[in-house]
Write a protein that holds these residues in place. Structure first.
Motif, PDB file in Angstrom:
ATOM      1  N   LYS A  76       5.033   7.377  43.759  1.00 34.86           N
ATOM      2  CA  LYS A  76       5.567   8.659  44.227  1.00 34.86           C
ATOM      3  C   LYS A  76       5.702   9.628  43.062  1.00 34.86           C
ATOM      4  N   HIS A  77       5.831  10.909  43.419  1.00 33.19           N
ATOM      5  CA  HIS A  77       5.981  11.928  42.381  1.00 33.19           C
ATOM      6  C   HIS A  77       7.202  11.625  41.515  1.00 33.19           C
ATOM      7  N   ASN A  78       7.027  11.837  40.229  1.00 28.77           N
ATOM      8  CA  ASN A  78       8.096  11.610  39.275  1.00 28.77           C
ATOM      9  C   ASN A  78       8.649  12.966  38.840  1.00 28.77           C
ATOM     10  N   PRO A  79       9.827  13.358  39.323  1.00 31.83           N
ATOM     11  CA  PRO A  79      10.319  14.703  39.010  1.00 31.83           C
ATOM     12  C   PRO A  79      10.409  14.950  37.491  1.00 31.83           C
ATOM     13  N   ARG A  80      10.010  16.170  37.090  1.00 31.87           N
ATOM     14  CA  ARG A  80       9.999  16.480  35.646  1.00 31.87           C
ATOM     15  C   ARG A  80      11.403  16.467  35.065  1.00 31.87           C
ATOM     16  N   LEU A  81      12.394  16.661  35.927  1.00 29.62           N
ATOM     17  CA  LEU A  81      13.779  16.616  35.445  1.00 29.62           C
ATOM     18  C   LEU A  81      14.082  15.258  34.797  1.00 29.62           C
ATOM     19  N   ASN A  82      13.569  14.187  35.412  1.00 24.71           N
ATOM     20  CA  ASN A  82      13.766  12.842  34.842  1.00 24.71           C
ATOM     21  C   ASN A  82      13.291  12.800  33.395  1.00 24.71           C
TER      22      ASN A  82
END
Ligand SMILES: *Cc1c(COP(=O)(O)O)cnc(C)c1O
Length: 514
Positions: A97-103
């Motif tokens: 799944k997409h890995n949010p850039r915030l992480n």
């Protein structure tokens, strides 16, 4: 489908070997030369070496590249990896799944990324607080009293849970007699491997026609020599094991422990708490449920939650909150419990902890519940949109992944592998193939919740076109595929059986071939 100049399938041979801006890349040893260097080093002063016989007899023969050459080599290599950032990656069971850039932003904060596991605990209070908070979220989401954060992958988490179970059995003085671990036929391969590694005897339970554990067969296997069951829920067919509470009760009655493979927690997070189902140990793949997908062999993290019956055996080290802040229990002598040992040298995959907690906090508890609901909705959208032309293996709605088998390809001369290779020509990473083993020619599709309706619709339309083509006798579209990829079909068996693990000079390679 589009009005475009058709691409000729005969590939044009270019002078360089490159295809437009898709560049061929040689091994670094083939492009560098040992007498070049990317940096200017001061000449080494004359010294009398004191290493004696330990001196290397010759120079290390490292490739020498200029800085731009080195950079381009690694950038080009990185572009050869398909990743979730580049396109849909419907690999069932892997949850890409997409890995949010915030992480990523959080994980790069110097207070988390620039610390060392041997630093005094007074200097890393923030990192310990983060681990403690992550543990709190994991325990709350699963309703379990303890969690071991250190396992570094799902399979490693399984090993952790089963080691806790073995320690508990040993403490009961039953290690000699409780030898059998029940593993359903549909289990992930890591389950029986873990049990066998710990010296248990693996006993397989068949699946029923619904793709779930055969309850009657399971009950027949019960006895006081059963150490544990290792059950995946939702299982590898993408189905919820509806009899899970009955299974847990029957197992506990004969003194066994319930290991649940929770790699697919993404399908139920926020909806079901595994602790309420009678589970004693379960690993959670942070790299599936809480984003950070493990493409390209990136790091994983498999924290393992433990029930009251196993909590005392949790491995070292662990974080405790004291009056003067957080502390680490690192030695058996410091622990009031009976830790079975440790899984890793230090504390686990810190970068993954930061990413997972960022994901949890940015979603909140309602957002995490919606993650599971949307993942299940998307998988059912795929199932419903394709089951009139492809063969769904089991009736009824699925959980987070849709399972098809090769029934629809019967008589076409095309098999699952050919179908998957044709998807590559269409710009899709194939789904998981030939797994789970309980159905013939399996195709397991996990779209995840992060794909848009448009993305799913194009994917569905593409698969429908491939099925049309297969039924129309356009066999070569499949058996010749991939035609547009830089490499065609590789001999994967040979690569696995005879791996070349070290670069060889031309002469060495010729010698090895003899
Ligand atoms: C992914 C997965 C595993 C293994 O996890 P790794 O992190 O790859 O070791 C185990 N069981 C199931 C059901 C999985 O989907």
């Amino acid at each position: 489908m589009n009005e475009m100049t058709p691409i000729t399938k005969e590939r044009k041979q270019t002078f360089t070997g490159h295809q437009a801006l898709i560049l061929e890349e040689k091994l670094i040893f083939e492009i560098g030369s040992a007498d070049k260097s990317g940096v200017d080093l001061e000449p080494v002063p004359e010294v009398t070496p004191r290493l004696g016989d330990c001196m290397a007899p010759s120079k290390p023969d490292l490739p020498g590249l200029s800085e731009p050459e080195a950079m381009r080599h690694f950038v080009r290599l990185s572009q050869k990896n398909h990743s979730i950032d580049a396109g849909l990656y419907p690999l069932g069971s892997c949850t890409m799944k997409h890995n949010p850039r915030l992480n990523e932003k959080m994980a790069r904060l110097p207070g988390f990324s620039d610390i060392h596991p041997l630093q005094p605990v007074s200097t890393v209070q923030g990192a310990l607080a983060l681990m403690d908070e992550l543990a709190h979220w994991l325990k709350t989401l699963t309703n379990m009293p303890a969690v071991a954060l250190s396992p570094k992958a799902g399979a490693h988490g399984e090993l952790c849970g089963m080691m806790a179970i073995r320690a508990a059995i040993e403490a009961r003085g039953e290690l000699e007699t409780r030898r059998r671990v029940l593993v359903p036929e549909s289990a992930h391969g890591t389950n029986p491997a873990t049990a066998a590694l710990l010296g248990f005897k693996v006993d397989e339970i068949p699946a029923n026609a619904d793709g779930r554990v055969d309850l009657a067969a399971f009950k027949e296997k019960l006895g006081d020599d059963v150490a544990a069951i290792m059950l995946t829920n939702p299982n590898t067919c993408g189905l919820f094991e509806r009899d899970i509470i009955e299974i847990a009760d029957a197992l506990h009655e004969v003194g066994g422990y319930f290991y649940c493979d929770g790699a697919n927690f993404n399908a139920i997070v926020g909806r079901v708490r595994p602790g309420d189902l009678g589970i004693d140990a379960m690993h959670i793949n942070l790299h599936k449920t809480f984003s950070t997908p493990h493409g390209g062999g990136g790091p994983g993290s498999g924290p393992t939650v433990l029930s009251d019956r196993l909590a005392a055996f949790a491995p070292l080290p662990y974080v405790v909150a004291g009056e003067d802040g957080f502390d680490l229990i690192e030695l058996e002598a410091q622990s009031a419990d009976q830790p079975f040992g440790r899984m890793v040298a230090f504390h686990g995959q810190m970068g993954m902890f930061v990413r997972a907690l960022s994901y949890m906090k940015s979603h909140g508890s309602d957002g995490l519940r919606q993650v599971a609901e949307d993942a299940v909705l998307n998988a059912n959208y795929i199932l419903a949109s394709l089951q009139d032309v492809m063969t769904a293996s089991f009736a009824g709605p699925c959980m987070h992944e849709a399972l098809f088998d090769d029934g629809f390809l019967k008589g076409t001369g095309i098999d699952t592998l050919d179908f998957a290779k044709a998807m590559i020509d269409e710009g899709y990473h194939p789904m998981t193939m030939y797994f789970p083993l309980v159905v013939h020619g399996a195709m397991l599709i996990e779209p995840t919740e992060t794909e848009s309706r448009d993305t799913l619709d194009l994917f569905i339309a593409t698969l429908r076109d491939l099925v049309r083509s297969a039924n129309a006798g356009e066999t070569e579209r499949f058996t010749n595929a991939p035609e547009l990829a830089p490499r065609r079909r590789l001999d994967e068996t040979r690569a696995a059986r005879h791996p070349i693990l070290r670069w060889q000079t031309a002469e060495e390679a010729a010698q090895a071939a003899e």
